[in-house]
Design a protein around this motif. Structure first.
Motif, mmCIF file in Angstrom:
data_model
loop_
_atom_site.group_PDB
_atom_site.id
_atom_site.type_symbol
_atom_site.label_atom_id
_atom_site.label_comp_id
_atom_site.label_asym_id
_atom_site.label_seq_id
_atom_site.Cartn_x
_atom_site.Cartn_y
_atom_site.Cartn_z
ATOM 1 N N PRO A 50 -1.911 0.953 3.413
ATOM 2 C CA PRO A 50 -0.688 1.573 3.948
ATOM 3 C C PRO A 50 0.589 0.943 3.389
ATOM 4 N N ALA A 51 0.654 -0.379 3.397
ATOM 5 C CA ALA A 51 1.850 -1.046 2.862
ATOM 6 C C ALA A 51 1.968 -0.825 1.362
ATOM 7 N N LEU A 52 0.821 -0.805 0.689
ATOM 8 C CA LEU A 52 0.811 -0.612 -0.764
ATOM 9 C C LEU A 52 1.337 0.774 -1.136
ATOM 10 N N PHE A 53 0.872 1.793 -0.411
ATOM 11 C CA PHE A 53 1.286 3.171 -0.710
ATOM 12 C C PHE A 53 2.739 3.412 -0.317
ATOM 13 N N VAL B 124 2.863 -6.863 -6.497
ATOM 14 C CA VAL B 124 1.602 -6.256 -6.074
ATOM 15 C C VAL B 124 0.664 -7.278 -5.444
ATOM 16 N N PHE B 125 0.547 -8.426 -6.072
ATOM 17 C CA PHE B 125 -0.409 -9.437 -5.626
ATOM 18 C C PHE B 125 -0.346 -9.774 -4.137
ATOM 19 N N PRO B 126 0.846 -10.052 -3.585
ATOM 20 C CA PRO B 126 0.899 -10.423 -2.163
ATOM 21 C C PRO B 126 0.348 -9.331 -1.246
ATOM 22 N N LEU B 127 0.509 -8.086 -1.655
ATOM 23 C CA LEU B 127 0.079 -6.977 -0.806
ATOM 24 C C LEU B 127 -1.442 -6.808 -0.775
ATOM 25 N N ILE B 128 -2.121 -7.329 -1.782
ATOM 26 C CA ILE B 128 -3.582 -7.177 -1.819
ATOM 27 C C ILE B 128 -4.293 -8.527 -1.816
ATOM 28 N N LYS B 129 -3.555 -9.540 -1.435
ATOM 29 C CA LYS B 129 -4.086 -10.903 -1.491
ATOM 30 C C LYS B 129 -5.328 -11.104 -0.633
#
Length: 220
Positions: free
Chosen positions: A53-56, A73-78
């Motif tokens: 959700p945050a990524l999109f 990008v990295f922090p959002l999928i860490k």
DNA sequence: ATCCCGAGGG
DNA sequence: CCCTCTGGAT
């Protein structure tokens, strides 16, 4: 039991259970599905759904993602598996979508596999879910369940071998659904470590169950 | 310790 | 074919 009969019985069972199975990944368009499937490698769908959700919201289109930087990008999928590789793959994938495919997700499996982070399994998922193509994505669940249920030879060693045997034996129009049926069965019943054979309704057709509960050879 | 809708590189 | 990447749940 003959192979064809085994396939028919199992497909009939799954169809009755869930006529129209769907992905459990959350997405609203092909681009979002592509991102979610790339993220799902060696990671549960539930965990992927926690970060998308945050990524999109931050990267609503391929252009947004293509113009972003690793550190955004990295922090959002860490919190998912392999965030380092996946962050790079996502940006590279988006850049290729923008530069070579007019920001559209291509349809062909061969073309999809050219995208960074997209291997055969992910390409098959997109082809089958987005374009309803007769492509069978073989992930860890499909691989395990297909062998246990005796849908493919017990000696099959690679996902590609399993894929070929499944595609050959499942009616073309059922392949996209069969993909989900096998995954859902694997996720909720036929678990890798301790399969729930006690509550499984298809043990009568299961090679794994046969082996675990051998019928005593009384009068042969 | 093993598993989760794997991919890329050697 | 192998190896590495690499976080969280069970």
């Amino acid at each position: 039991m003959q192979k064809k009969e085994r396939y028919q019985s199992l497909l009939n069972y799954f169809r009755a259970q869930q006529p129209e199975p769907e992905t459990e990944l959350h997405y609203t368009n092909p681009y979002e599905l592509l991102v979610a499937v790339i993220l799902s490698a060696q990671c549960t769908d539930k965990r992927v759904n926690m970060v998308t959700p945050a990524l999109f919201e931050r990267f609503p289109t391929p252009a947004h993602l293509a113009a972003s930087h690793f550190d955004e990008v990295f922090p959002l999928i860490k919190s998912i598996s392999y965030p380092n590789n996946k962050a790079k793959h996502l940006i590279g994938m988006a850049q290729m979508l923008v530069n070579e495919f007019n920001s559209e997700v291509p349809a062909g499996v061969e073309t999809l596999q050219k995208l960074p982070g997209v291997g055969r399994k992910t390409a098959n998922v997109i082809a089958s879910v987005v374009y309803n193509a007769p492509a069978m994505a073989v992930d860890t669940h499909v691989f395990r369940v297909s062998k246990r249920l005796g849908l493919v030879s017990q000696t099959a060693k690679t996902p590609l071998e399993v894929e070929k045997q499944l595609v050959k034996n499942i009616p073309q129009e059922d392949i996209p659904k069969a993909h989900h049926w096998l995954i859902l069965h694997g996720r909720y019943v036929c678990l890798a470590r301790s399969p729930k054979c006690g509550s499984c309704e298809i043990t009568a057709w299961c090679r794994y169950y046969e082996k675990k509960h051998p019928i005593s050879p009384k009068n042969t």
